[in-house]
Every structure is written in C-alpha cells, then in structure tokens.
Motif scaffolding. Sequence first.
Motif, short mmCIF file in Angstrom:
data_model
loop_
_atom_site.label_atom_id
_atom_site.label_comp_id
_atom_site.label_asym_id
_atom_site.label_seq_id
_atom_site.Cartn_x
_atom_site.Cartn_y
_atom_site.Cartn_z
N ILE A 287 0.84 -1.20 0.00
CA ILE A 287 0.00 0.00 0.00
C ILE A 287 0.88 1.25 0.00
O ILE A 287 0.66 2.19 -0.77
CB ILE A 287 -0.92 0.01 1.25
CG1 ILE A 287 -1.85 -1.20 1.27
CG2 ILE A 287 -1.71 1.32 1.33
CD1 ILE A 287 -2.96 -1.19 0.26
N ASN A 288 1.89 1.26 0.84
CA ASN A 288 2.80 2.41 0.90
C ASN A 288 3.44 2.67 -0.47
O ASN A 288 3.56 3.81 -0.90
CB ASN A 288 3.90 2.17 1.94
CG ASN A 288 3.36 2.32 3.36
OD1 ASN A 288 2.36 3.00 3.57
ND2 ASN A 288 4.02 1.67 4.31
N LYS A 289 3.83 1.58 -1.13
CA LYS A 289 4.48 1.70 -2.44
C LYS A 289 3.51 2.35 -3.42
O LYS A 289 3.86 3.24 -4.20
CB LYS A 289 4.90 0.32 -2.93
CG LYS A 289 6.12 0.35 -3.79
CD LYS A 289 6.75 -1.03 -3.85
CE LYS A 289 7.29 -1.26 -5.26
NZ LYS A 289 7.47 -2.66 -5.56
N SER A 290 2.24 1.90 -3.36
CA SER A 290 1.24 2.44 -4.27
C SER A 290 0.92 3.90 -3.92
O SER A 290 0.70 4.72 -4.81
CB SER A 290 -0.02 1.56 -4.19
OG SER A 290 -1.14 2.25 -4.69
N ARG A 291 0.91 4.24 -2.65
CA ARG A 291 0.60 5.61 -2.20
C ARG A 291 1.79 6.54 -2.35
O ARG A 291 1.65 7.76 -2.28
CB ARG A 291 0.24 5.62 -0.70
CG ARG A 291 -1.03 4.94 -0.31
CD ARG A 291 -1.11 4.91 1.21
NE ARG A 291 -1.05 6.24 1.78
CZ ARG A 291 -2.11 6.91 2.24
NH1 ARG A 291 -3.28 6.35 2.25
NH2 ARG A 291 -1.98 8.14 2.71
N LYS A 292 2.99 5.92 -2.45
CA LYS A 292 4.25 6.67 -2.47
C LYS A 292 4.45 7.46 -1.18
O LYS A 292 4.88 8.62 -1.19
CB LYS A 292 4.31 7.61 -3.69
CG LYS A 292 4.19 6.87 -5.02
CD LYS A 292 4.52 7.80 -6.17
CE LYS A 292 4.46 7.15 -7.52
NZ LYS A 292 3.10 6.69 -7.91
N ASP A 293 4.07 6.86 -0.05
CA ASP A 293 4.41 7.47 1.24
C ASP A 293 4.55 6.35 2.27
O ASP A 293 4.62 5.17 1.90
CB ASP A 293 3.36 8.51 1.67
CG ASP A 293 1.99 7.88 1.97
OD1 ASP A 293 1.90 6.64 2.08
OD2 ASP A 293 1.02 8.65 2.10
N ASN A 294 4.61 6.70 3.53
CA ASN A 294 4.79 5.67 4.54
C ASN A 294 3.67 5.73 5.57
O ASN A 294 3.87 5.49 6.75
CB ASN A 294 6.16 5.87 5.23
CG ASN A 294 6.67 4.57 5.85
OD1 ASN A 294 6.33 3.48 5.38
ND2 ASN A 294 7.45 4.68 6.91
#
Length: 338
Positions: A287-294
């Motif tokens: 999910i973080n990878k898809s959102r580009k955040d942490n």
Amino acid sequence: MNEQIEAIQTEALAQISAAADERSLDDARVAVLGKKGTLTLVAAGIKDVPKEDKAAVGQLLNAARTAITAALEEKQVALREIADRAALAGIDVTLPARSQHVGSLHPLTIIRDEAIRILRRMGFALAEGPEIEDEFHCFDALNTPADHPARNEKDTFYFDSGKLLRTHTSSVQVRTMESQAPPIRIIAPGSAYRRDEIDATHLSVFNQLEGLYVGTDVSLPDLKGTLEYFLRELFGTNTEVRFRPHFFPFTEPSFEIDVKLTVKGQAPKWIEIAGCGMVDPAVFEAINKSRKDNAFDPEKVTGFAFGMGLDRLAMIRWGIKDIRLLIENDARFLKQFA
Ligand code: PHE
C-alpha cells in the motif's frame, strides 16, 4: 297561466316519483326543465303577463322550479341507494378483506442490513469498490503471488483486457487504504465471483462482507472480541464461537471462525463462517508503495481484517439447505420472510 304552472308541477312530480331508474329520472328532468321543457317554455311567456301580475306569476314559477328540483334530487339519492343495494346483494361485506401482497425484503438484504447495523454501532463505516477489478487490487497488493491457485483461470473470471471479476471484497480494503490514512475502520459488503461448480452450497456469484481495522494499537484480542460480539449479536448471546488457525496470504496469523449450530433433534455442529487475521506487514508495504508514502508504516500500525459470506450467514440463520434458493426468486420461498 297559474293553472298551467300548477298542472306542469303536478305532472312533473308524478313523473319523477314514477321514475324507476336514473335514466327515466333524467328524461323527466329534461321534459320539464330542459331547454324545451314545459316549465322553461311557460317561463318564457312571462314577458306577456300584465305588469301587475308579473310578481305573483314569477313567484309561482320559482316555487314550481324549487319543488321540482328538490324532488329530482331526492329521487336521485333514493335510486342510487337502490342500485347500491342491488350491487351488494349476495356479497358478504362482513368477510375479512383480501390482503394485498406487498412483497418483502430478500433474506440476503435482511441479514446484510442487520450485519451492517451491528458493525456500524462498533464504529465501522461503509466502504465501496468496483466489482470489475484489476489484479493489483484483488491479488498483488494482498500479498497473493502470481502462482497462487486463486489467480488461476480455472478459479477466476478474467476479461480479455486482463481485468477480472473480484474474487473477494478485500479489494475494497486495498482501495480504502490507498485513499485514506490510519486509523481506518471500514466494512465492505458486496458481490464476489468465483468459477465454482454450482451446487447446494456454491454459486459463481455470492455476497461477502469484509471488514478492516487499522490503527496504532490494534491487536489480536481486538479482532477476537469484535467478531465474537458481532456473531453473538447476530445469532444470539449464547452462540459459541471458535477460532481455528488457517492461512491467508494477506493476514498473519490467520484464522477461520466457526459457529456452533444447534438444530433441534440433531447433534450440534461447527460451521465455518468467516476468515480473519492480523494484516500482514507485506500488505502495508504494498500500500505504501502504491501511495508513495509511509502512511501505513508496518513499524507503527497494525490491523485486523475479516471476511464472511452473507449467503452462508443467511443459510445458518434460517436453516436454508440450498444456496440456490437465494437466487431463484421463488415467491413460495421468499414469502416466508415477509
Ligand atoms: N478474503 C477472504 C475470502 O474471500 C476472507 C478474509 C478476509 C480472510 C480478510 C482474512 C481476512 O475468503
């Protein structure tokens, strides 16, 4: 002229009283008060009456018209009453009315609404997503590798475009995490599709209800407490619930939940009712990878997820033996839920 008026009145009243139906009554009315009616014609002659007699003749005319009109109205009411009574002859008006069939909610709707009501009370909000999904939201983001059997063409309906009919509503959890930050507490009811052979317990389209809770301190006891409470609200406070270790790619640890079913005259039986578990950190990373955040830092957030078949819940709740009854729309079956 006075005698003429009196004669017309007498004649008209006789005709009215003799009228046997509304039609002959109307004939009588036209004959005396119509455009060429006897009284109308006589009234037209008032202009030739000597001035000093006009008032008296006029009064007599009016009195005649009033008497005739009243007689007409009275007779009309009487005739209607006779007609009504004739129409009702042979009908027992004291019989109970035939009830109107207004239809009722489908058992799946009843159980879905009840499940939603219970979970909303616990703070879960409704979430939605598309039924035509892509592989990322249905599988990849949920830590389900390309060679996983669920992704097989034998198990899943694929379109030529590479899209697919979602095999579970877990895809809604992925979409919610992509668009919202923790804390998240959602439920996603909806259709799911699998290439199952249709029989008494399987359909190729069925109804799921999935839930997801992500926050900073979400733990396994929260998962157990939430689902036990939910199932006892749905099936009764004495319902026995059991968690069995299981495997799902997207949760670790994972469990299947069974409910003990007691049918009169039969030995109690454990029935599998839902899958659940603690969200696998690999899902948060995807999910973080898809959102580009942490936002879903696996070091900071934890979560639990669960999914259950609403069709299965309905079958248990009402002792329905064949799942196909839920889609056949046989009124004899559906009427039982009215
Ligand atoms: N998605 C799983 C299914 O369709 C159910 C499930 C949901 C299991 C969430 C664990 C956690 O069978």
